[in-house]
Write an enzyme that holds these catalytic residues in place. Structure first.
Site, PDB file in Angstrom:
ATOM      1  N   ASP A   1      32.086  67.177 122.825  1.00  0.00           N
ATOM      2  CA  ASP A   1      31.398  68.651 122.490  1.00  0.00           C
ATOM      3  C   ASP A   1      32.595  69.163 121.943  1.00  0.00           C
ATOM      4  OD1 ASP A   1      29.674  70.265 122.129  1.00  0.00           O
ATOM      5  OD2 ASP A   1      28.926  70.668 124.044  1.00  0.00           O
TER       6      ASP A   1
ATOM      7  N   HIS B   1      19.811  66.903 116.552  1.00  0.00           N
ATOM      8  CA  HIS B   1      20.039  68.511 117.002  1.00  0.00           C
ATOM      9  C   HIS B   1      21.092  68.834 116.151  1.00  0.00           C
ATOM     10  CE1 HIS B   1      21.419  71.427 119.788  1.00  0.00           C
ATOM     11  NE2 HIS B   1      22.633  70.978 119.944  1.00  0.00           N
TER      12      HIS B   1
HETATM   13 FE1  N7H Z   1      24.470  71.890 120.958  1.00  0.00          FE
HETATM   14  N1  N7H Z   1      24.428  67.415 123.036  1.00  0.00           N
HETATM   15  O1  N7H Z   1      25.401  67.046 123.796  1.00  0.00           O
HETATM   16  O2  N7H Z   1      23.470  66.916 122.671  1.00  0.00           O
HETATM   17  N2  N7H Z   1      25.596  70.283 120.709  1.00  0.00           N
HETATM   18  N3  N7H Z   1      23.698  71.152 122.821  1.00  0.00           N
HETATM   19  N4  N7H Z   1      23.306  73.509 121.294  1.00  0.00           N
HETATM   20  N5  N7H Z   1      24.989  72.441 119.172  1.00  0.00           N
HETATM   21  C1  N7H Z   1      26.120  69.947 119.543  1.00  0.00           C
HETATM   22  O3  N7H Z   1      29.497  69.653 117.062  1.00  0.00           O
HETATM   23  C2  N7H Z   1      23.960  69.995 123.341  1.00  0.00           C
HETATM   24  C3  N7H Z   1      22.774  73.831 122.438  1.00  0.00           C
HETATM   25  C4  N7H Z   1      24.642  73.850 118.648  1.00  0.00           C
HETATM   26  O4  N7H Z   1      27.965  72.445 113.362  1.00  0.00           O
HETATM   27  C5  N7H Z   1      26.899  68.538 119.847  1.00  0.00           C
HETATM   28  O5  N7H Z   1      30.387  70.291 119.070  1.00  0.00           O
HETATM   29  C6  N7H Z   1      23.475  69.894 124.655  1.00  0.00           C
HETATM   30  C7  N7H Z   1      21.953  75.283 122.152  1.00  0.00           C
HETATM   31  C8  N7H Z   1      25.267  74.023 117.369  1.00  0.00           C
HETATM   32  O6  N7H Z   1      27.027  70.584 113.187  1.00  0.00           O
HETATM   33  C9  N7H Z   1      26.417  68.024 120.837  1.00  0.00           C
HETATM   34  C10 N7H Z   1      22.944  71.328 124.792  1.00  0.00           C
HETATM   35  C11 N7H Z   1      22.353  75.596 121.080  1.00  0.00           C
HETATM   36  C12 N7H Z   1      26.203  72.787 117.238  1.00  0.00           C
HETATM   37  C13 N7H Z   1      25.358  68.908 121.254  1.00  0.00           C
HETATM   38  C14 N7H Z   1      23.167  71.930 123.816  1.00  0.00           C
HETATM   39  C15 N7H Z   1      23.162  74.663 120.257  1.00  0.00           C
HETATM   40  C16 N7H Z   1      25.957  71.812 118.284  1.00  0.00           C
HETATM   41  C17 N7H Z   1      27.858  67.921 118.864  1.00  0.00           C
HETATM   42  C18 N7H Z   1      22.282  71.687 126.080  1.00  0.00           C
HETATM   43  C19 N7H Z   1      21.851  76.885 120.335  1.00  0.00           C
HETATM   44  C20 N7H Z   1      27.086  72.346 116.058  1.00  0.00           C
HETATM   45  C21 N7H Z   1      29.206  68.240 119.254  1.00  0.00           C
HETATM   46  C22 N7H Z   1      22.564  71.141 127.186  1.00  0.00           C
HETATM   47  C23 N7H Z   1      20.524  77.357 120.315  1.00  0.00           C
HETATM   48  C24 N7H Z   1      26.316  71.814 114.839  1.00  0.00           C
HETATM   49  C25 N7H Z   1      29.857  69.437 118.508  1.00  0.00           C
HETATM   50  C26 N7H Z   1      27.226  71.685 113.662  1.00  0.00           C
HETATM   51  C27 N7H Z   1      26.411  70.845 118.668  1.00  0.00           C
HETATM   52  C28 N7H Z   1      24.642  68.947 122.547  1.00  0.00           C
HETATM   53  C29 N7H Z   1      22.618  73.252 123.473  1.00  0.00           C
HETATM   54  C30 N7H Z   1      23.572  74.676 118.994  1.00  0.00           C
HETATM   55  C31 N7H Z   1      26.880  66.674 121.199  1.00  0.00           C
HETATM   56  C32 N7H Z   1      23.259  68.749 125.657  1.00  0.00           C
HETATM   57  C33 N7H Z   1      21.084  75.848 123.378  1.00  0.00           C
HETATM   58  C34 N7H Z   1      25.089  75.249 116.374  1.00  0.00           C
END
Ligand code: N7H
Length: 460
Positions: free
Chosen positions: A187, A329
């Site tokens: 992350d 996602h």
């Molecule tokens: Fe997410 N995951 O582990 O699957 N997220 N996220 N997220 N997320 C991202 O690029 C995860 C949540 C965003 O710029 C990665 O840092 C999990 C919420 C945004 O390309 C991974 C949860 C919201 C990005 C995860 C969660 C977002 C992003 C890739 C909850 C907004 C950047 C690593 C438990 C409403 C996208 C990274 C980009 C990336 C996960 C929550 C948003 C692995 C497990 C609630 C904007």
């Protein structure tokens, strides 16, 4: 991702006024969130004055990022609408000028996000006035946990005559997989660069390759330029150099995620549960993007390679979701060139940390993000894109058949949670999935500038 900054004399955001978590993110191996109710506002102003000197602003956060001096403790703080009213920055008559979601409060907005309000812990159903963010870095994880909690207790003590603790949420990086959240994925890889703070790379519009520079008014009130061609001018002068902070306690059901991918990868035409899991996220556990590495992870684009791991687009590269599903996602919450003109208007700066140990049933992510509009950013991403099975609109298979992509399987909430992975003539469906992520609490806060905090502390 590591951060590289402009020389100080070219930085146009106020390093001495903006709190450190907002544009850069506090350095943290552990972080404790202390949720407080203000019981005596007059006394609170006096007590606040005693901890103001401990609040960490951007200049210190930037210095620590650049010099990594060893053990470091940070303190940030933010107020909810009820907190701002108690400290006298707004009144019932003036609060309507703030972001409507902020004014309503996180719990009131929960059902609109398709959360189950009954899953919210009782402490979060009552108004919370403020949050302290206490972070520790530069030491072992165990030492950081101890140190963040000790420091948090010190701040609780300093404020004890005027506040009571509603809840304490301790978070820490995972010892078994530092930098990876509980599903096992790296992350903190893709963050927007900030114009006027981030050092541009070879492409003057980007920091690291693929890291678009976004105008600071998307994240902090100024007047700073924003992506709508205007400036983010706040309704009240004290809001300058401040930002809305969204906090969500998101429980993760790791066993359900693993069981679902194991049971369904084959019917979905994937070679392994790991490949399906990566496609639901849009990145492999090591951080490499599936749009560039559909069959297996690519160590040359993993989390340790900021020069290559973000350098991609979706539209022309993958128009029929052959490599990365539309419901992945990262494709849902930042569609890049799938949605030119819109994508950059809904960017957030994320600053969360995991909670719970690997063996705990109650574990997940203490999600934090910063923005100048909760309605147009966090809530928009959650409701209009992640929860919406029809988004991304207008996509087809290579044979021209319309695709309704389905829900963001990681954070999307409303049932039925299913998707369409078809790429050509064959129909490929993802069957109904249980929730993998459940909101169990949260808060909408405002992170004020140094001047505003000083104003609160000095007020009679
Ligand atoms: Fe997410 N995951 O582990 O699957 N997220 N996220 N997220 N997320 C991202 O690029 C995860 C949540 C965003 O710029 C990665 O840092 C999990 C919420 C945004 O390309 C991974 C949860 C919201 C990005 C995860 C969660 C977002 C992003 C890739 C909850 C907004 C950047 C690593 C438990 C409403 C996208 C990274 C980009 C990336 C996960 C929550 C948003 C692995 C497990 C609630 C904007």
């Amino acid at each position: 991702m590591p951060q590289v900054f402009l020389p100080d004399d070219q930085i146009t955001v106020d390093l001495d006024q903006i709190q450190g978590d907002v544009l850069i993110g506090l350095q943290k191996r552990a972080e404790v969130f202390v949720l407080l109710e203000i019981s005596d506002p007059a006394q609170f102003r006096i007590d606040l004055a005693t901890v103001l000197g401990d609040v960490t602003f951007l200049r210190a956060t930037k210095d620590v990022e650049q010099t990594k001096p060893g053990p470091f403790i940070s303190l940030n703080m933010a107020f909810s609408v009820t907190g701002l009213e108690k400290v006298g920055l707004i009144t019932d008559a003036t609060k309507g000028q703030l972001d409507a979601s902020f004014v309503a409060g996180a719990f009131a907005r929960a059902s609109g996000l398709a959360d189950d309000p009954m899953k919210w812990r009782p402490e979060y159903r009552n108004p919370i006035d403020m949050v302290l963010l206490v972070a520790a870095s530069g030491v072992t994880i165990d030492a950081a946990k101890q140190s963040a909690m000790d420091q948090a207790n010190g701040f609780i003590d300093a404020l004890k005559r005027s506040t009571s603790v509603s809840r304490i949420e301790p978070g820490a990086v995972r010892a078994a997989q530092v930098g990876h959240e509980h599903f096992g994925f790296a992350d903190g890889i893709s963050q927007p660069g900030v114009l006027g703070l981030t050092l541009p790379g070879a492409n003057p519009d980007q920091g690291f390759p693929g890291q678009d520079l976004v105008k600071p008014g998307e994240f902090v009130f100024g007047p700073y330029d924003n992506e709508n061609g205007g400036q983010s001018i706040p309704p009240f002068a004290w809001m300058a150099n401040g930002s809305y902070l969204v906090f969500r306690r998101l429980q993760q059901d790791v066993a359900a995620f693993q069981a679902y991918t194991a049971a369904n990868f084959s019917a979905a035409g994937r070679t392994s549960a790991g490949q399906l899991a990566a496609q639901l996220v849009g990145r492999w556990p090591d951080g490499s993007p599936v749009v560039l590495a559909p069959a297996a992870n690519d160590p040359n684009r993993d989390a340790s390679h900021p020069d290559t791991n973000n350098d991609f687009n979706f539209g022309p590269q993958d128009p029929n979701q052959r490599a990365c599903p539309f419901l992945a996602h990262i494709r849902k919450v930042y569609p890049r060139d799938d949605f030119p003109g819109e994508s950059e208007k809904h960017r957030i700066l994320r600053a969360g940390i995991p909670f719970g140990d690997d063996g705990d049933a109650d574990k997940g992510l203490l999600f934090v993000c910063y923005q100048t509009s909760i309605m147009n950013k966090f809530e928009f991403l959650q409701v209009t894109w992640a929860n919406n099975p029809n988004f991304m609109f207008g996509k087809t298979t290579s044979t021209g058949r319309a695709i309704n992509p389905g829900i963001d399987m990681i954070i999307g909430q409303p049932a039925p949670r299913r998707g369409d992975l078809s790429t050509d003539a064959a129909q490929v469906n993802l069957p109904d999935a249980p929730l993998f992520v459940t909101a169990t609490g949260g808060g909408y806060f405002f992170s004020p500038s140094k001047a505003a905090l000083t104003q609160i502390a000095a007020a009679p």
